[in-house]
Design an enzyme around this catalytic site. Structure first.
Site, PDB file in Angstrom:
ATOM      1  N   LYS A   1      25.899 -23.151 -50.280  1.00  0.00           N
ATOM      2  CA  LYS A   1      24.909 -22.916 -49.223  1.00  0.00           C
ATOM      3  C   LYS A   1      23.661 -22.374 -49.892  1.00  0.00           C
ATOM      4  O   LYS A   1      23.714 -21.356 -50.588  1.00  0.00           O
ATOM      5  CB  LYS A   1      25.427 -21.895 -48.208  1.00  0.00           C
ATOM      6  CG  LYS A   1      26.313 -22.488 -47.141  1.00  0.00           C
ATOM      7  CD  LYS A   1      26.567 -21.480 -46.023  1.00  0.00           C
ATOM      8  CE  LYS A   1      27.486 -22.054 -44.977  1.00  0.00           C
ATOM      9  NZ  LYS A   1      27.843 -21.053 -43.940  1.00  0.00           N
TER      10      LYS A   1
ATOM     11  N   GLU B   1      31.933  -7.743 -48.289  1.00  0.00           N
ATOM     12  CA  GLU B   1      32.340  -9.165 -48.287  1.00  0.00           C
ATOM     13  C   GLU B   1      33.733  -9.331 -48.911  1.00  0.00           C
ATOM     14  O   GLU B   1      34.436 -10.289 -48.615  1.00  0.00           O
ATOM     15  CB  GLU B   1      31.302 -10.019 -49.031  1.00  0.00           C
ATOM     16  CG  GLU B   1      29.866  -9.888 -48.514  1.00  0.00           C
ATOM     17  CD  GLU B   1      29.553 -10.769 -47.297  1.00  0.00           C
ATOM     18  OE1 GLU B   1      30.473 -11.395 -46.736  1.00  0.00           O
ATOM     19  OE2 GLU B   1      28.363 -10.817 -46.904  1.00  0.00           O
TER      20      GLU B   1
ATOM     21  N   GLU C   1      31.227 -26.778 -43.123  1.00  0.00           N
ATOM     22  CA  GLU C   1      31.449 -25.977 -41.918  1.00  0.00           C
ATOM     23  C   GLU C   1      31.556 -26.855 -40.673  1.00  0.00           C
ATOM     24  O   GLU C   1      30.926 -26.593 -39.655  1.00  0.00           O
ATOM     25  CB  GLU C   1      30.305 -24.952 -41.772  1.00  0.00           C
ATOM     26  CG  GLU C   1      30.737 -23.693 -41.055  1.00  0.00           C
ATOM     27  CD  GLU C   1      29.723 -22.555 -41.194  1.00  0.00           C
ATOM     28  OE1 GLU C   1      29.384 -22.200 -42.331  1.00  0.00           O
ATOM     29  OE2 GLU C   1      29.287 -22.055 -40.152  1.00  0.00           O
TER      30      GLU C   1
ATOM     31  N   ASN D   1      32.044 -16.148 -41.556  1.00  0.00           N
ATOM     32  CA  ASN D   1      30.967 -15.460 -40.838  1.00  0.00           C
ATOM     33  C   ASN D   1      31.476 -14.238 -40.069  1.00  0.00           C
ATOM     34  O   ASN D   1      30.733 -13.662 -39.273  1.00  0.00           O
ATOM     35  CB  ASN D   1      30.263 -16.422 -39.879  1.00  0.00           C
ATOM     36  CG  ASN D   1      29.566 -17.541 -40.623  1.00  0.00           C
ATOM     37  OD1 ASN D   1      29.058 -17.337 -41.714  1.00  0.00           O
ATOM     38  ND2 ASN D   1      29.556 -18.736 -40.045  1.00  0.00           N
TER      39      ASN D   1
ATOM     40  N   HIS E   1      29.241 -11.380 -39.052  1.00  0.00           N
ATOM     41  CA  HIS E   1      27.851 -11.767 -39.296  1.00  0.00           C
ATOM     42  C   HIS E   1      27.023 -11.869 -38.011  1.00  0.00           C
ATOM     43  O   HIS E   1      25.810 -11.668 -38.058  1.00  0.00           O
ATOM     44  CB  HIS E   1      27.782 -13.087 -40.064  1.00  0.00           C
ATOM     45  CG  HIS E   1      28.112 -12.934 -41.527  1.00  0.00           C
ATOM     46  ND1 HIS E   1      29.328 -12.459 -41.973  1.00  0.00           N
ATOM     47  CD2 HIS E   1      27.380 -13.167 -42.642  1.00  0.00           C
ATOM     48  CE1 HIS E   1      29.325 -12.425 -43.304  1.00  0.00           C
ATOM     49  NE2 HIS E   1      28.155 -12.849 -43.732  1.00  0.00           N
TER      50      HIS E   1
ATOM     51  N   HIS F   1      24.027  -9.679 -38.008  1.00  0.00           N
ATOM     52  CA  HIS F   1      22.697 -10.283 -37.984  1.00  0.00           C
ATOM     53  C   HIS F   1      21.809  -9.555 -36.954  1.00  0.00           C
ATOM     54  O   HIS F   1      20.630  -9.288 -37.212  1.00  0.00           O
ATOM     55  CB  HIS F   1      22.827 -11.765 -37.627  1.00  0.00           C
ATOM     56  CG  HIS F   1      21.533 -12.485 -37.553  1.00  0.00           C
ATOM     57  ND1 HIS F   1      20.944 -13.068 -38.643  1.00  0.00           N
ATOM     58  CD2 HIS F   1      20.680 -12.699 -36.511  1.00  0.00           C
ATOM     59  CE1 HIS F   1      19.801 -13.611 -38.284  1.00  0.00           C
ATOM     60  NE2 HIS F   1      19.622 -13.408 -36.996  1.00  0.00           N
TER      61      HIS F   1
HETATM   62  P1  NAD Z   1      19.694  -9.510 -53.970  1.00  0.00           P
HETATM   63  O1  NAD Z   1      19.766 -10.796 -54.641  1.00  0.00           O
HETATM   64  O2  NAD Z   1      18.421  -9.124 -53.305  1.00  0.00           O
HETATM   65  O3  NAD Z   1      20.123  -8.369 -55.001  1.00  0.00           O
HETATM   66  C1  NAD Z   1      20.127  -7.023 -54.557  1.00  0.00           C
HETATM   67  C2  NAD Z   1      19.250  -6.143 -55.460  1.00  0.00           C
HETATM   68  O4  NAD Z   1      19.935  -5.917 -56.686  1.00  0.00           O
HETATM   69  C3  NAD Z   1      17.910  -6.754 -55.821  1.00  0.00           C
HETATM   70  O5  NAD Z   1      16.951  -5.727 -55.872  1.00  0.00           O
HETATM   71  C4  NAD Z   1      18.144  -7.305 -57.238  1.00  0.00           C
HETATM   72  O6  NAD Z   1      16.956  -7.355 -57.989  1.00  0.00           O
HETATM   73  C5  NAD Z   1      19.100  -6.278 -57.793  1.00  0.00           C
HETATM   74  N1  NAD Z   1      20.029  -6.732 -58.828  1.00  0.00           N
HETATM   75  C6  NAD Z   1      20.783  -7.851 -58.822  1.00  0.00           C
HETATM   76  N2  NAD Z   1      21.647  -7.836 -59.835  1.00  0.00           N
HETATM   77  C7  NAD Z   1      21.429  -6.713 -60.524  1.00  0.00           C
HETATM   78  C8  NAD Z   1      22.039  -6.126 -61.659  1.00  0.00           C
HETATM   79  N3  NAD Z   1      23.110  -6.667 -62.253  1.00  0.00           N
HETATM   80  N4  NAD Z   1      21.535  -4.955 -62.112  1.00  0.00           N
HETATM   81  C9  NAD Z   1      20.496  -4.349 -61.473  1.00  0.00           C
HETATM   82  N5  NAD Z   1      19.925  -4.827 -60.372  1.00  0.00           N
HETATM   83  C10 NAD Z   1      20.380  -5.999 -59.906  1.00  0.00           C
HETATM   84  O7  NAD Z   1      20.814  -9.363 -52.821  1.00  0.00           O
HETATM   85  P2  NAD Z   1      22.332  -9.842 -52.684  1.00  0.00           P
HETATM   86  O8  NAD Z   1      22.981  -8.801 -51.859  1.00  0.00           O
HETATM   87  O9  NAD Z   1      22.924 -10.240 -53.954  1.00  0.00           O
HETATM   88  O10 NAD Z   1      22.174 -11.171 -51.824  1.00  0.00           O
HETATM   89  C11 NAD Z   1      21.667 -11.138 -50.509  1.00  0.00           C
HETATM   90  C12 NAD Z   1      21.217 -12.539 -50.152  1.00  0.00           C
HETATM   91  O11 NAD Z   1      22.330 -13.409 -50.264  1.00  0.00           O
HETATM   92  C13 NAD Z   1      20.692 -12.681 -48.744  1.00  0.00           C
HETATM   93  O12 NAD Z   1      19.491 -13.417 -48.774  1.00  0.00           O
HETATM   94  C14 NAD Z   1      21.773 -13.470 -48.021  1.00  0.00           C
HETATM   95  O13 NAD Z   1      21.240 -14.276 -46.995  1.00  0.00           O
HETATM   96  C15 NAD Z   1      22.329 -14.294 -49.145  1.00  0.00           C
HETATM   97  N6  NAD Z   1      23.706 -14.751 -48.952  1.00  0.00           N
HETATM   98  C16 NAD Z   1      23.963 -16.071 -49.182  1.00  0.00           C
HETATM   99  C17 NAD Z   1      25.249 -16.558 -49.044  1.00  0.00           C
HETATM  100  C18 NAD Z   1      25.545 -17.991 -49.355  1.00  0.00           C
HETATM  101  O14 NAD Z   1      26.674 -18.425 -49.105  1.00  0.00           O
HETATM  102  N7  NAD Z   1      24.617 -18.717 -49.919  1.00  0.00           N
HETATM  103  C19 NAD Z   1      26.306 -15.694 -48.678  1.00  0.00           C
HETATM  104  C20 NAD Z   1      26.000 -14.342 -48.468  1.00  0.00           C
HETATM  105  C21 NAD Z   1      24.695 -13.883 -48.599  1.00  0.00           C
HETATM  106  N1  GLY Z   2      28.861 -16.963 -46.805  1.00  0.00           N
HETATM  107  C1  GLY Z   2      29.284 -17.889 -45.825  1.00  0.00           C
HETATM  108  C2  GLY Z   2      29.576 -19.246 -46.364  1.00  0.00           C
HETATM  109  O1  GLY Z   2      29.449 -19.471 -47.544  1.00  0.00           O
HETATM  110  O2  GLY Z   2      29.935 -20.105 -45.613  1.00  0.00           O
END
Ligand code: NAD
Ligand code: GLY
Length: 367
Positions: free
Chosen positions: A143, A185, A237, A246, A249, A253
């Site tokens: 995704k 998660e 999905e 989800n 979520h 959300h």
């Molecule tokens: P993020 O990518 O913003 O990372 C969180 C923070 O940690 C940021 O400030 C980043 O710079 C920092 N960071 C990352 N790795 C680090 C490390 N090893 N050391 C120091 N700092 C580090 O947030 P996240 O929680 O990883 O991801 C959230 C995003 O993921 C949202 O946009 C959400 O919509 C998306 N998401 C996508 C899916 C999917 O299936 N594609 C699933 C869940 C969430």
């Molecule tokens: N994080 C939800 C999905 O990958 O479907």
């Protein structure tokens, strides 16, 4: 070192989990380099904390790195930075058969994946996730998305990576609050369909968050195996199985929207409170025992995660929160499917939830 396959026919790929894998990146990623070069996209925080490790690992294998460093934060999942990233990828002459490396959390993974899906009508990418959330969830399953004014993740594509390289030691530099948010998660997989794993979380979650490497590695592998199985079964999905991911979520959300998708409530924290609310709502509807709902909230509270509106810093009333839910991308034919539970490990997709019941529940739950 563990390899978890994601079985998707011609789009199949492996997830490799190995402590210290970044230092040995040349071994793991050499096959993705073209003419001895890899383009690596990351954000400024990750660049400061982890990029040198990856670069050194690649250079040791004779692979040159072309880094592209974007600002950190959710705002980078936007048209503006998608355009900037695409322009920079074109300026370093990325070709259609190339693999772009996404080094970072869910923001970088989602943005790079989407850019890869449209660059030259689709090129390849590799996920090197560096947050717990990305390692257990977003890097797997294809995704990809950016946000728009109308809401989060509304513009995107399904585009599977060619490989996922998980080095749990990258989490050593991740702020503790981000690790805890990602842990929500992990708990989710137990609540969906694995009560034994939820009990493992109750027993080991605090140690994991305190840095216990064995607990961390076990949780990552368990989560990745669960996600890989779900994705292989329902990639897009369509059958309802992937929708189970989800859990929490829809409530989450709405809480994130109320707090402005800001640092007040991180995505994983919203999911934590959302899962507790989904269980308490299920109990109120007579679907599951209140004791199960209390057990979920107790574990989230024990590890310092939000478990109700107050701990999520949400002030809005039920009607306003339900208003946020109506903008959810899962709305179909005017109905909002909800993930509810018949007990721990018994999550299911309910399509008959009355949103006025949800609003009343949220008002009462605030107490
Ligand atoms: P993020 O990518 O913003 O990372 C969180 C923070 O940690 C940021 O400030 C980043 O710079 C920092 N960071 C990352 N790795 C680090 C490390 N090893 N050391 C120091 N700092 C580090 O947030 P996240 O929680 O990883 O991801 C959230 C995003 O993921 C949202 O946009 C959400 O919509 C998306 N998401 C996508 C899916 C999917 O299936 N594609 C699933 C869940 C969430
Ligand atoms: N994080 C939800 C999905 O990958 O479907």
């Amino acid at each position: 070192m563990t390899t978890v396959p994601v079985a998707l026919g011609s789009r199949s790929y492996d997830i490799l989990i190995a402590e210290g894998a970044l230092d040995d990146a040349g071994t793991h990623l050499a096959r993705f380099a073209r003419n001895g070069r890899l383009v690596v996209v990351t954000d400024d925080n990750v660049a400061a904390a982890q990029l040198t490790r990856l670069e050194d690992g690649l250079v040791a294998a004779g692979i040159a790195v072309e880094p592209i460093v974007l600002p950190s934060g959710e705002g980078t999942k936007s048209w503006r930075f998608l355009e900037e990233l695409l322009d920079r990828l074109l300026s370093v002459e990325v070709e259609r058969t190339d693999h772009i490396v996404a080094l970072g959390g869910g923001v970088i993974g989602d943005l790079v994946g989407f850019a890869a899906s449209i660059l030259k009508r689709g090129c390849n990418f590799v996920q090197v996730p560096t947050t717990l959330l990305a390692q257990v969830d977003s890097s797997v399953g294809g995704k990809t998305a950016i946000n728009s004014k109308a809401g989060k993740n509304l513009i995107g594509a399904f585009h599977q990576p060619s490989f996922v390289l998980i080095d749990p030691s990258t989490l050593d530099s991740l702020p503790a609050r981000e690790v805890a948010a990602g842990y929500a998660e992990v708990v989710k997989y137990g609540l969906i369909d694995d009560p034994v794993f939820f009990a493992w979380c109750e027993a080991n979650g605090a140690a994991l968050l305190a840095g216990d490497r064995a607990a961390r590695a076990y949780a990552i592998e368990k989560s990745v195996r669960a996600k890989a199985a779900i994705v292989a079964d329902d990639e897009r999905e369509t059958t309802g199985r992937r929708a189970l991911l989800n859990l929490g979520h829809t409530f989450g959300h709405a809480l994130e929207a109320d707090t402005g998708f800001s640092d007040t409530l991180l995505h994983g924290e919203g999911v934590a409170a959302g899962m507790a609310l989904a269980f308490r709502f299920s109990a109120r509807q007579g679907l599951c025992d209140r004791a199960d709902a209390d057990r979920v909230a107790a574990h989230l509270q024990a590890v310092g995660l939000p478990y109700d509106l107050a701990t999520a810093h949400v002030r809005a009333g039920g009607e306003e929160l339900v208003g946020h839910m109506l903008h959810d991308k899962k709305m179909a034919g005017g109905k909002l499917p909800f993930l509810l539970a018949r007990g721990i490990g018994q999550t299911y997709l309910a399509k008959d939830v009355d949103l006025t019941d949800v609003a009343a529940f949220l008002d009462d739950d605030r107490g």
